[in-house]
Design a protein around this motif. Structure first.
Motif, PDB file in Angstrom:
ATOM      1  N   THR A 107       0.840  -1.193   0.000  1.00 56.38           N
ATOM      2  CA  THR A 107       0.000   0.000   0.000  1.00 56.38           C
ATOM      3  C   THR A 107       0.879   1.249   0.000  1.00 56.38           C
ATOM      4  OG1 THR A 107      -1.979  -0.968   1.032  1.00 56.38           O
ATOM      5  CG2 THR A 107      -1.631   1.376   1.378  1.00 56.38           C
ATOM      6  N   TYR A 108       0.766   2.022  -1.090  1.00 56.31           N
ATOM      7  CA  TYR A 108       1.389   3.345  -1.140  1.00 56.31           C
ATOM      8  C   TYR A 108       0.445   4.332  -0.459  1.00 56.31           C
ATOM      9  CZ  TYR A 108       4.533   1.604  -4.793  1.00 56.31           C
ATOM     10  OH  TYR A 108       5.476   0.909  -5.494  1.00 56.31           O
ATOM     11  N   CYS A 109       1.014   5.360   0.155  1.00 58.78           N
ATOM     12  CA  CYS A 109       0.143   6.321   0.823  1.00 58.78           C
ATOM     13  C   CYS A 109       0.759   7.710   0.792  1.00 58.78           C
ATOM     14  CB  CYS A 109      -0.113   5.900   2.271  1.00 58.78           C
ATOM     15  SG  CYS A 109       1.389   5.902   3.263  1.00 58.78           S
ATOM     16  N   ILE A 110      -0.082   8.691   1.042  1.00 59.87           N
ATOM     17  CA  ILE A 110       0.421  10.038   1.305  1.00 59.87           C
ATOM     18  C   ILE A 110      -0.040  10.423   2.702  1.00 59.87           C
ATOM     19  CG2 ILE A 110       0.642  10.842  -1.082  1.00 59.87           C
ATOM     20  CD1 ILE A 110      -2.136  12.111  -0.812  1.00 59.87           C
ATOM     21  N   GLU A 111       0.903  10.932   3.481  1.00 59.38           N
ATOM     22  CA  GLU A 111       0.617  11.251   4.880  1.00 59.38           C
ATOM     23  C   GLU A 111       0.808  12.750   5.113  1.00 59.38           C
ATOM     24  OE1 GLU A 111      -0.220   9.103   7.552  1.00 59.38           O
ATOM     25  OE2 GLU A 111      -0.433   7.475   6.098  1.00 59.38           O
ATOM     26  N   ALA A 112      -0.185  13.354   5.744  1.00 56.42           N
ATOM     27  CA  ALA A 112      -0.118  14.790   6.037  1.00 56.42           C
ATOM     28  C   ALA A 112      -0.063  15.000   7.545  1.00 56.42           C
ATOM     29  CB  ALA A 112      -1.337  15.485   5.454  1.00 56.42           C
ATOM     30  N   LEU A 113       0.347  16.199   7.952  1.00 52.28           N
ATOM     31  CA  LEU A 113       0.426  16.491   9.388  1.00 52.28           C
ATOM     32  C   LEU A 113      -0.548  17.608   9.755  1.00 52.28           C
ATOM     33  CD1 LEU A 113       2.019  15.603  11.891  1.00 52.28           C
ATOM     34  CD2 LEU A 113       3.423  17.650  11.566  1.00 52.28           C
ATOM     35  N   MET A 114      -1.355  17.350  10.748  1.00 48.10           N
ATOM     36  CA  MET A 114      -2.328  18.336  11.193  1.00 48.10           C
ATOM     37  C   MET A 114      -1.704  19.275  12.234  1.00 48.10           C
ATOM     38  SD  MET A 114      -4.861  17.428   9.265  1.00 48.10           S
ATOM     39  CE  MET A 114      -3.569  17.079   8.065  1.00 48.10           C
ATOM     40  N   GLN A 115      -2.395  20.378  12.520  1.00 40.99           N
ATOM     41  CA  GLN A 115      -1.831  21.396  13.415  1.00 40.99           C
ATOM     42  C   GLN A 115      -1.647  20.930  14.853  1.00 40.99           C
ATOM     43  OE1 GLN A 115      -3.546  25.443  13.091  1.00 40.99           O
ATOM     44  NE2 GLN A 115      -4.622  24.646  11.304  1.00 40.99           N
ATOM     45  N   ASP A 116      -2.360  19.871  15.226  1.00 41.08           N
ATOM     46  CA  ASP A 116      -2.214  19.375  16.604  1.00 41.08           C
ATOM     47  C   ASP A 116      -1.113  18.323  16.701  1.00 41.08           C
ATOM     48  OD1 ASP A 116      -3.430  17.382  15.177  1.00 41.08           O
ATOM     49  OD2 ASP A 116      -4.881  16.854  16.732  1.00 41.08           O
ATOM     50  N   GLY A 117      -0.364  18.155  15.604  1.00 47.90           N
ATOM     51  CA  GLY A 117       0.753  17.223  15.641  1.00 47.90           C
ATOM     52  C   GLY A 117       0.375  15.789  15.342  1.00 47.90           C
ATOM     53  N   LYS A 118      -0.873  15.561  14.967  1.00 48.12           N
ATOM     54  CA  LYS A 118      -1.272  14.208  14.586  1.00 48.12           C
ATOM     55  C   LYS A 118      -1.235  14.063  13.063  1.00 48.12           C
ATOM     56  CE  LYS A 118      -4.748  12.185  17.010  1.00 48.12           C
ATOM     57  NZ  LYS A 118      -6.031  12.191  17.782  1.00 48.12           N
ATOM     58  N   ALA A 119      -0.932  12.856  12.616  1.00 43.00           N
ATOM     59  CA  ALA A 119      -0.858  12.599  11.180  1.00 43.00           C
ATOM     60  C   ALA A 119      -2.235  12.216  10.644  1.00 43.00           C
ATOM     61  CB  ALA A 119       0.136  11.479  10.905  1.00 43.00           C
ATOM     62  N   LEU A 120      -2.419  12.438   9.362  1.00 41.49           N
ATOM     63  CA  LEU A 120      -3.654  12.029   8.698  1.00 41.49           C
ATOM     64  C   LEU A 120      -3.312  11.406   7.347  1.00 41.49           C
ATOM     65  CD1 LEU A 120      -7.014  13.874   8.598  1.00 41.49           C
ATOM     66  CD2 LEU A 120      -6.041  13.040   6.459  1.00 41.49           C
ATOM     67  N   GLN A 121      -3.768  10.186   7.143  1.00 42.40           N
ATOM     68  CA  GLN A 121      -3.578   9.500   5.868  1.00 42.40           C
ATOM     69  C   GLN A 121      -4.524  10.121   4.857  1.00 42.40           C
ATOM     70  OE1 GLN A 121      -3.584   5.055   5.895  1.00 42.40           O
ATOM     71  NE2 GLN A 121      -5.391   5.297   4.611  1.00 42.40           N
ATOM     72  N   ALA A 122      -3.948  10.758   3.834  1.00 37.20           N
ATOM     73  CA  ALA A 122      -4.785  11.542   2.920  1.00 37.20           C
ATOM     74  C   ALA A 122      -5.205  10.773   1.679  1.00 37.20           C
ATOM     75  CB  ALA A 122      -4.049  12.817   2.524  1.00 37.20           C
ATOM     76  N   GLY A 123      -4.502   9.687   1.382  1.00 40.87           N
ATOM     77  CA  GLY A 123      -4.857   8.897   0.213  1.00 40.87           C
ATOM     78  C   GLY A 123      -4.036   7.620   0.200  1.00 40.87           C
ATOM     79  N   THR A 124      -4.585   6.566  -0.400  1.00 36.71           N
ATOM     80  CA  THR A 124      -3.832   5.317  -0.498  1.00 36.71           C
ATOM     81  C   THR A 124      -3.999   4.712  -1.887  1.00 36.71           C
ATOM     82  OG1 THR A 124      -5.728   4.179   0.494  1.00 36.71           O
ATOM     83  CG2 THR A 124      -3.861   4.616   1.932  1.00 36.71           C
ATOM     84  N   SER A 125      -2.967   4.006  -2.308  1.00 33.40           N
ATOM     85  CA  SER A 125      -2.969   3.360  -3.614  1.00 33.40           C
ATOM     86  C   SER A 125      -2.366   1.974  -3.434  1.00 33.40           C
ATOM     87  CB  SER A 125      -2.131   4.195  -4.592  1.00 33.40           C
ATOM     88  OG  SER A 125      -2.132   3.613  -5.872  1.00 33.40           O
ATOM     89  N   HIS A 126      -3.154   0.957  -3.760  1.00 32.52           N
ATOM     90  CA  HIS A 126      -2.771  -0.407  -3.417  1.00 32.52           C
ATOM     91  C   HIS A 126      -2.326  -1.227  -4.616  1.00 32.52           C
ATOM     92  CE1 HIS A 126      -4.908   0.838   0.114  1.00 32.52           C
ATOM     93  NE2 HIS A 126      -6.027   0.929  -0.559  1.00 32.52           N
ATOM     94  N   TYR A 127      -1.226  -1.898  -4.456  1.00 32.45           N
ATOM     95  CA  TYR A 127      -0.808  -2.920  -5.399  1.00 32.45           C
ATOM     96  C   TYR A 127      -1.376  -4.237  -4.869  1.00 32.45           C
ATOM     97  CZ  TYR A 127       2.210  -6.593  -7.183  1.00 32.45           C
ATOM     98  OH  TYR A 127       2.672  -7.767  -7.718  1.00 32.45           O
ATOM     99  N   LEU A 128      -2.308  -4.823  -5.620  1.00 23.96           N
ATOM    100  CA  LEU A 128      -3.056  -5.977  -5.108  1.00 23.96           C
ATOM    101  C   LEU A 128      -2.495  -7.309  -5.585  1.00 23.96           C
ATOM    102  CD1 LEU A 128      -6.643  -4.522  -5.742  1.00 23.96           C
ATOM    103  CD2 LEU A 128      -5.379  -4.478  -3.584  1.00 23.96           C
ATOM    104  N   GLY A 129      -1.395  -7.240  -6.315  1.00 19.18           N
ATOM    105  CA  GLY A 129      -0.823  -8.478  -6.826  1.00 19.18           C
ATOM    106  C   GLY A 129      -1.847  -9.242  -7.654  1.00 19.18           C
ATOM    107  N   GLN A 130      -1.896 -10.553  -7.474  1.00 21.16           N
ATOM    108  CA  GLN A 130      -2.885 -11.374  -8.190  1.00 21.16           C
ATOM    109  C   GLN A 130      -3.963 -11.884  -7.232  1.00 21.16           C
ATOM    110  OE1 GLN A 130       0.084 -14.128  -9.809  1.00 21.16           O
ATOM    111  NE2 GLN A 130      -0.313 -13.318 -11.872  1.00 21.16           N
ATOM    112  N   ASN A 131      -4.054 -11.242  -6.059  1.00 19.40           N
ATOM    113  CA  ASN A 131      -4.958 -11.760  -5.029  1.00 19.40           C
ATOM    114  C   ASN A 131      -6.418 -11.808  -5.470  1.00 19.40           C
ATOM    115  OD1 ASN A 131      -2.672 -11.901  -3.464  1.00 19.40           O
ATOM    116  ND2 ASN A 131      -3.022  -9.901  -2.491  1.00 19.40           N
ATOM    117  N   PHE A 132      -6.889 -10.709  -6.058  1.00 16.59           N
ATOM    118  CA  PHE A 132      -8.293 -10.693  -6.478  1.00 16.59           C
ATOM    119  C   PHE A 132      -8.501 -11.516  -7.749  1.00 16.59           C
ATOM    120  CE2 PHE A 132      -8.262  -7.382  -3.360  1.00 16.59           C
ATOM    121  CZ  PHE A 132      -9.493  -7.545  -2.736  1.00 16.59           C
ATOM    122  N   ALA A 133      -7.495 -11.513  -8.621  1.00 14.99           N
ATOM    123  CA  ALA A 133      -7.591 -12.336  -9.836  1.00 14.99           C
ATOM    124  C   ALA A 133      -7.727 -13.812  -9.455  1.00 14.99           C
ATOM    125  CB  ALA A 133      -6.380 -12.104 -10.723  1.00 14.99           C
ATOM    126  N   ARG A 134      -6.970 -14.232  -8.445  1.00 21.53           N
ATOM    127  CA  ARG A 134      -7.073 -15.626  -7.997  1.00 21.53           C
ATOM    128  C   ARG A 134      -8.424 -15.894  -7.355  1.00 21.53           C
ATOM    129  NH1 ARG A 134      -1.932 -18.115  -8.180  1.00 21.53           N
ATOM    130  NH2 ARG A 134      -0.330 -16.490  -8.279  1.00 21.53           N
TER     131      ARG A 134
END
Lengths: 492, 492
Positions: free
Chosen positions: A224-251
């Motif tokens: 899973t690729y992701c982009i991570e942002a930082l909020m003003q209170d010092g907590k992170a927020l995952q802003a988007g994800t992009s998944h390499y699923l291999g052949q799992n769903f094809a199988r």
């Protein structure tokens, strides 16, 4: 129109909740965990959608639409995916209501209208889509399939917060099918890059691109690729994800193709998504104690004009000037609203537009008429200046560009000031408790260490940054050897 | 790539089903009654959405988003509405799946995760929206509320057909709140006019604007405006409806406002919608035995260019010409695709683009290179001509406008030739069985007569046309006195 917001230092979480409601972005509904996105909030989301949609199409993707429901037997086909989402599924079991014989005027589920097979309301659409792709793919000529869908999804979360975590949310989900592992990996990384460009350039939010650890991966993904942002209170927020699923769903759905050499193989897959959660990231990155601060690219109204007058004659003169300004701004595709409502005093209007984050406010009063000037106020810096009427549209155009850039730079400076390298676990805990933000630390690569750190600190590995340099070191927790630093943080 | 379609005269219904699938518009899914809208079909729907959205905003409406689910207690609040939709509701009863202890690898509904109150998947959103408006409306200053939502809805239909009647479909639903009855009625009529303008000008489908009879009204409405179109098989199709809801939902959800005189009153309402059903109307109005015929306004590709060549050198020359044409067309915002795939022969490409309804086909061969010409073929008329390369973009631009107009005129001529005035019930039945189309007849205004005619002929009153002139006559069935003609037809 509304009392002041709770300040961020007083109670960050309360500040956020109040801001979302008072700025007319969204509110809770009668349905547990589901929100109503109000017109002003939705107008911002529409701007995000339009830009993302343009970027998806530019990178060769087409939109389509797949069913809201997933039959249980399809839902359970890819085991890890099913296991990951089973605990938060809304399930349709009946297809009819009838009059309740015991309660006049009330309805009840018709016991005779029970579905043979339950339907899961999609928490994500891999299952229904791969079951469909099965019929679309026979040979390499049918590949790649590059499809995106804008849709609503449902995940029955127990603790919800407007935009950040809601039982129903809006998102887009890309689902692609490829001939080779390399192509699928490239697609997953490409779309993560598209997200990064969008979030940085359009939303003015700096992000770190990275890979998730195995325990933080999407259920059913190999990476899973992701982009991570930082909020003003010092907590992170995952802003988007992009998944390499291999052949799992094809199988799981038996999706094979014949390659150029005439051999059969399972198809390679990706999926990727961003959601209305981005609204939460937008709010928490830029806003202040006076309310929302919008980057010009996302503002439904980039400029508001407010007249100050003592009589009708003055108002008419001011309106003439305002109309001229509006015409010029519109010719530059700058959105502008003339707020000449006589039911509100100027102060109330200032407060409202400040709360709603309009980037630029123009005030025109009698003095301005005399001097051929206007007062121009920036929402992001809360600064005011008197500006000549001449070339005002050009002034505003370049100022809006400047604001967009400065808002990004401000967020970037804050983010960069909140990435701390630590070498010991004591340091780790101290930084986390005092300064927050991202902690860059060596990690031994095991889930055990990851879990223990999480138990003891609530911090998780947000990502293994893609641009990290190899660097020998010792795991901050286990002291075992490590080859690279990863980013820890508490997260939304 | 595909066998010929069944012809319309052979089996109209089969022709439609085959066309939808073979032209890559949509297909049935693994979920009973739910469709997959494929990229090509979705691209057409997106064009409809964009134009409608523009028209809604131009008439002062804003988009918002309300929950997918409606708690049963809200759903049943407006009795007629509830009664009208109860029989076709998908109902969520549980919020979790768990491993099935009897079947390894399978899941089942977790009996402990039963919702306290069932959730209806919205078949239409009046209930959840009016429950929300209740908190938004206190005084006349809060009115009007002019909101639209793009959403998916679910109606558990027993007999489904792609686009025309599906368990899940996509639509927009406008929901407005007003101070007075007059304003609400004007809004309902305005939006019906917006639909009529859109369907006629953009989709090239002539419509008749009218009112529904009481028995054909939306459940919960006091009056339903509609636009009715005629399909090539002589059956009518309701293309859009706009409802004047009176104070029914305001009473059910206790939504009152204080007017300018300080008095309280219930709020007046409208709702209006069009759906992916319009895709069915589009297909059945214009298409022929060779496949889809698209009006230029709705075509994802308005022009396709196909090269005919014997060697690489020729292909290169043709490609140069094609690139020049494409550049000019794009500068005029005309969408164009160069189909230079070498995996298909020209004949197969012709068939595919014909099947998919591309309005104009340009063929460039070696002869054309010599003569500075191209071959231009119209999809709607299936006519071909040799056209000069000079000013080709202008030629195409005006031809696309002409096609748009001529498609409308052709459909209008057909429709007008299929409105028959009848005076006796024998005539009524004969026309219905032979010619079909709209039957304009006097009606005594009673539901009894309407029901009997429906029982005996399957024809329903499609609408009481808004532009009908008063005319004394006798009801075609009961022979009782009547003041105006209404339109009957068999309908989709």
């Amino acid at each position: 129109m509304s009392k002041k917001l709770t300040s961020r230092t007083q109670d960050y979480s309360k500040w956020y909740n109040e801001l979302v409601v008072k700025a007319d972005l969204a509110e809770n509904s009668a349905v547990r965990g589901c929100m109503v996105i109000k017109p002003y909030g939705f107008a911002i989301w529409e701007k995000m959608q339009a830009e993302l949609d343009r970027m998806f199409k530019e990178t060769g993707h087409q939109n389509a639409y797949f069913p809201l429901f997933i039959p249980k037997s399809l839902f359970e086909a890819e085991e890890k995916n099913a296991e990951g989402f089973a605990k938060e599924c809304a399930v349709v079991t009946h297809y009819r209501l009838q009059n309740d014989p015991d309660k006049p005027g009330k309805l009840r589920v018709d016991p005779e209208a029970k579905l043979e097979e339950e339907l899961v309301v999609r928490p994500t659409s891999e299952a229904i889509i791969w079951n469909t792709y099965k019929n679309w793919i026979q040979s390499y000529r049918d590949l790649p399939i590059l499809i995106n869908q804008w849709a609503n999804v449902v995940r029955w979360e127990m603790r919800t917060r407007l935009f950040l975590r809601t039982a129903e949310f809006l998102w887009q989900e890309g689902h692609t099918a490829h001939e080779t592992k390399g192509e699928a990996l490239a697609e997953a990384e490409l779309m993560n890059n598209v997200y990064a460009i969008f979030v940085e350039n359009f939303m003015a939010i700096p992000v770190i691109k990275g890979l998730k650890t195995e325990s933080e991966r999407f259920a059913g993904a190999d990476e899973t690729y992701c982009i991570e942002a930082l909020m003003q209170d010092g907590k992170a927020l995952q802003a988007g994800t992009s998944h390499y699923l291999g052949q799992n769903f094809a199988r799981a759905f038996d999706v094979k193709y014949v390659n150029k050499e005439g051999k059969q193989d399972y198809v390679w897959a990706t999926s990727w998504g961003v959601s209305t959660r981005l609204m939460g990231a937008l709010i928490m990155t830029h806003s202040d104690d006076n309310g929302l601060v919008l980057p010009p690219n996302l503002a439904p109204n980039q400029v508001v004009i407010i007249p100050i007058y003592k009589n009708e004659e003055q108002l008419e003169e001011i309106s003439n000037v305002a109309n001229g300004i509006m015409k010029e701004l519109k010719s530059k595709s700058i959105s502008v609203k003339y707020d000449s409502r006589d039911t509100f005093r100027p102060g109330a209007k200032f407060a409202q537009h400040e709360l709603q984050g309009v980037p630029l406010r123009i005030v025109i009063g009698p003095k301005d008429l005399e001097n051929n000037t206007v007062e121009l106020a920036r929402r992001d810096t809360l600064t005011k200046s008197i500006v000549a009427l001449e070339n005002l549209a050009e002034t505003i155009e370049s100022l809006l560009n400047q604001i967009q850039k400065e808002m990004f730079q401000k967020a970037l400076d804050f983010r960069d000031a909140h990435i701390t390298n630590v070498e010991t676990f004591d340091e780790f805990k101290e930084i986390l408790d005092t300064k927050g933000g991202f902690i860059s630390a060596h990690w031994d690569g095991t889930s055990e260490t990851e879990d223990r750190i999480k138990e003891q600190t609530k911090a998780t590995i947000r990502c293994i940054p893609l641009d990290n340099i190899e660097e020998s070191g010792l795991c901050v927790y286990s002291k075992k050897p490590s080859k690279r630093r990863v980013l820890f943080a508490k997260a939304y």
